[in-house]
Design an enzyme around this catalytic site. Sequence first.
Site, PDB file in Angstrom:
ATOM      1  N   ARG A 162       1.304  -6.707  -9.890  1.00 52.63           N
ATOM      2  CA  ARG A 162       1.806  -6.153  -8.622  1.00 52.63           C
ATOM      3  C   ARG A 162       1.911  -7.215  -7.531  1.00 52.63           C
ATOM      4  O   ARG A 162       2.366  -6.940  -6.429  1.00 52.63           O
ATOM      5  CB  ARG A 162       0.946  -4.988  -8.152  1.00 52.63           C
ATOM      6  CG  ARG A 162      -0.478  -5.362  -7.751  1.00 52.63           C
ATOM      7  CD  ARG A 162      -1.231  -4.152  -7.198  1.00 52.63           C
ATOM      8  NE  ARG A 162      -2.603  -4.520  -6.811  1.00 52.63           N
ATOM      9  CZ  ARG A 162      -3.414  -3.727  -6.123  1.00 52.63           C
ATOM     10  NH1 ARG A 162      -3.012  -2.518  -5.772  1.00 52.63           N
ATOM     11  NH2 ARG A 162      -4.629  -4.113  -5.787  1.00 52.63           N
TER      12      ARG A 162
ATOM     13  N   HIS B   7       0.365   3.372 -10.396  1.00 56.29           N
ATOM     14  CA  HIS B   7      -0.610   3.854  -9.410  1.00 56.29           C
ATOM     15  C   HIS B   7       0.119   4.651  -8.307  1.00 56.29           C
ATOM     16  O   HIS B   7       0.107   4.262  -7.134  1.00 56.29           O
ATOM     17  CB  HIS B   7      -1.311   2.625  -8.818  1.00 56.29           C
ATOM     18  CG  HIS B   7      -2.565   2.882  -8.047  1.00 56.29           C
ATOM     19  ND1 HIS B   7      -2.613   3.623  -6.892  1.00 56.29           N
ATOM     20  CD2 HIS B   7      -3.839   2.455  -8.244  1.00 56.29           C
ATOM     21  CE1 HIS B   7      -3.845   3.652  -6.432  1.00 56.29           C
ATOM     22  NE2 HIS B   7      -4.611   2.953  -7.235  1.00 56.29           N
TER      23      HIS B   7
ATOM     24  N   ARG C  81       0.858  -1.216   0.000  1.00 62.82           N
ATOM     25  CA  ARG C  81       0.000   0.000   0.000  1.00 62.82           C
ATOM     26  C   ARG C  81       0.879   1.245   0.000  1.00 62.82           C
ATOM     27  O   ARG C  81       1.388   1.673   1.042  1.00 62.82           O
ATOM     28  CB  ARG C  81      -0.913   0.007   1.215  1.00 62.82           C
ATOM     29  CG  ARG C  81      -1.740   1.265   1.354  1.00 62.82           C
ATOM     30  CD  ARG C  81      -2.790   1.396   0.312  1.00 62.82           C
ATOM     31  NE  ARG C  81      -3.818   0.355   0.457  1.00 62.82           N
ATOM     32  CZ  ARG C  81      -4.785   0.140  -0.424  1.00 62.82           C
ATOM     33  NH1 ARG C  81      -4.835   0.867  -1.514  1.00 62.82           N
ATOM     34  NH2 ARG C  81      -5.674  -0.812  -0.230  1.00 62.82           N
TER      35      ARG C  81
ATOM     36  N   GLU D 293      -2.147   8.959 -11.029  1.00 61.13           N
ATOM     37  CA  GLU D 293      -1.776   7.709 -11.685  1.00 61.13           C
ATOM     38  C   GLU D 293      -1.680   7.865 -13.210  1.00 61.13           C
ATOM     39  O   GLU D 293      -2.623   8.326 -13.846  1.00 61.13           O
ATOM     40  CB  GLU D 293      -2.798   6.632 -11.326  1.00 61.13           C
ATOM     41  CG  GLU D 293      -2.995   6.466  -9.819  1.00 61.13           C
ATOM     42  CD  GLU D 293      -4.265   5.752  -9.456  1.00 61.13           C
ATOM     43  OE1 GLU D 293      -4.690   4.858 -10.214  1.00 61.13           O
ATOM     44  OE2 GLU D 293      -4.850   6.095  -8.404  1.00 61.13           O
TER      45      GLU D 293
ATOM     46  N   ASP E 258     -12.320   9.989  -6.561  1.00 57.33           N
ATOM     47  CA  ASP E 258     -11.837   8.854  -7.358  1.00 57.33           C
ATOM     48  C   ASP E 258     -12.246   9.131  -8.806  1.00 57.33           C
ATOM     49  O   ASP E 258     -13.373   8.875  -9.202  1.00 57.33           O
ATOM     50  CB  ASP E 258     -12.480   7.551  -6.861  1.00 57.33           C
ATOM     51  CG  ASP E 258     -11.777   6.321  -7.411  1.00 57.33           C
ATOM     52  OD1 ASP E 258     -12.046   5.217  -6.893  1.00 57.33           O
ATOM     53  OD2 ASP E 258     -10.971   6.467  -8.362  1.00 57.33           O
TER      54      ASP E 258
HETATM   55  O1  TA6 Z   1      -6.920   4.259  -8.469  1.00 59.99           O
HETATM   56  C1  TA6 Z   1      -8.024   4.418  -7.624  1.00 59.99           C
HETATM   57  C2  TA6 Z   1      -8.560   3.046  -7.263  1.00 59.99           C
HETATM   58  O2  TA6 Z   1      -9.026   2.358  -8.399  1.00 59.99           O
HETATM   59  C3  TA6 Z   1      -9.622   3.230  -6.190  1.00 59.99           C
HETATM   60  O3  TA6 Z   1     -10.904   2.907  -6.683  1.00 59.99           O
HETATM   61  C4  TA6 Z   1      -9.157   2.319  -5.044  1.00 59.99           C
HETATM   62  O4  TA6 Z   1      -9.708   1.037  -5.182  1.00 59.99           O
HETATM   63  C5  TA6 Z   1      -7.643   2.340  -5.271  1.00 59.99           C
HETATM   64  O5  TA6 Z   1      -7.510   2.233  -6.679  1.00 59.99           O
HETATM   65  C6  TA6 Z   1      -6.856   1.315  -4.495  1.00 59.99           C
HETATM   66  O6  TA6 Z   1      -7.081   0.045  -5.010  1.00 59.99           O
HETATM   67  P1  TA6 Z   1      -6.403  -1.191  -4.222  1.00 59.99           P
HETATM   68  O7  TA6 Z   1      -6.848  -2.418  -4.943  1.00 59.99           O
HETATM   69  O8  TA6 Z   1      -4.915  -0.988  -4.296  1.00 59.99           O
HETATM   70  O9  TA6 Z   1      -6.909  -1.062  -2.817  1.00 59.99           O
END
Ligand code: TA6
Length: 285
Positions: A91, A154, A65, A258, A199
């Site tokens: 990932r 991301h 994360r 991103e 988002d």
């Molecule tokens: O990039 C934004 C997103 O798609 C959000 O909707 C949220 O889900 C975030 O990615 C994090 O996703 P993850 O699967 O890493 O928790």
Amino acid sequence: MKTSIPGLFLDSGLNGLSRFQIRTAAAQGQLFLHGAHLAAWQPAGHQPVLWLSGSSWFQSGRPIRGGVPICFPWFGPHPQDPALPAHGSARLQEWQLQQTQADDDGTLRLVLQTVVGNFQLRYEICPGAELSLQLDCQLSPDATEPEKFEAALHTYLQVSDIRSIWITGLENSGYLNKVPQPEWCAASEQPIQFTAETDRVYQGTADTVVLHDPGLLRRIEISKQGSLSTVVWNPWIDKSRRMPDFGDDEWTGMVCIETACVGEHAVVLQPGQSHRMSALIRVLS
Ligand code: TA6
């Protein structure tokens, strides 16, 4: 291939995950082979630029994360099978370190590779005074038909306080607003400011984006090539509390900007064809 060059060394790792420390005159950082995940980058003379949750998992089979997760070959939940991992498998798998090189100015050039289905991925990371990320995706020449993929770098960026920063560069782009429910929105013609869970998938934009952070006395510029989608995300209060690998109060200190190819701008490759998506992240005073 030498895995220890000036400024790069393999440390004891974390929970069995192989981890490299980056320590050069130009920058510090951390790279996991798990997901080819750059978990930290701090150019000399600056505060850390990438954000990393204090509650992140560091386990095989689970995403880290923070830093720069690589989303591939789909973005978000799998379109047909919700049991498949969100943001794809790239990932979650261990990549191979293929090349390491130290430039005279202290910039490292690290090349990692993996295979996802019929795609060969090559990822070049250059963590120096600036951060250059380059993801090459090639569809195997042995593939029997064209294949489509989505991809995203991301990137989690550290900010002083999400409530006091703003983002420019996307004023003229329409976007898919994903919260509270998916809705297409026309260009706002305003900088992005944050007052709630945000988002958004901005589409049809190759533009450079600037994060303005007066609290850290800096701006962060993200320019890109080979990408027509830019995603902006902050989970705010409630979603932060629903994520076990995200501290309840950490939402104030981060924003994701991103570099992506998603939705209508997903990429279709012919057998043997390649696509390059890259981002350059710079700290400006
Ligand atoms: O990039 C934004 C997103 O798609 C959000 O909707 C949220 O889900 C975030 O990615 C994090 O996703 P993850 O699967 O890493 O928790």
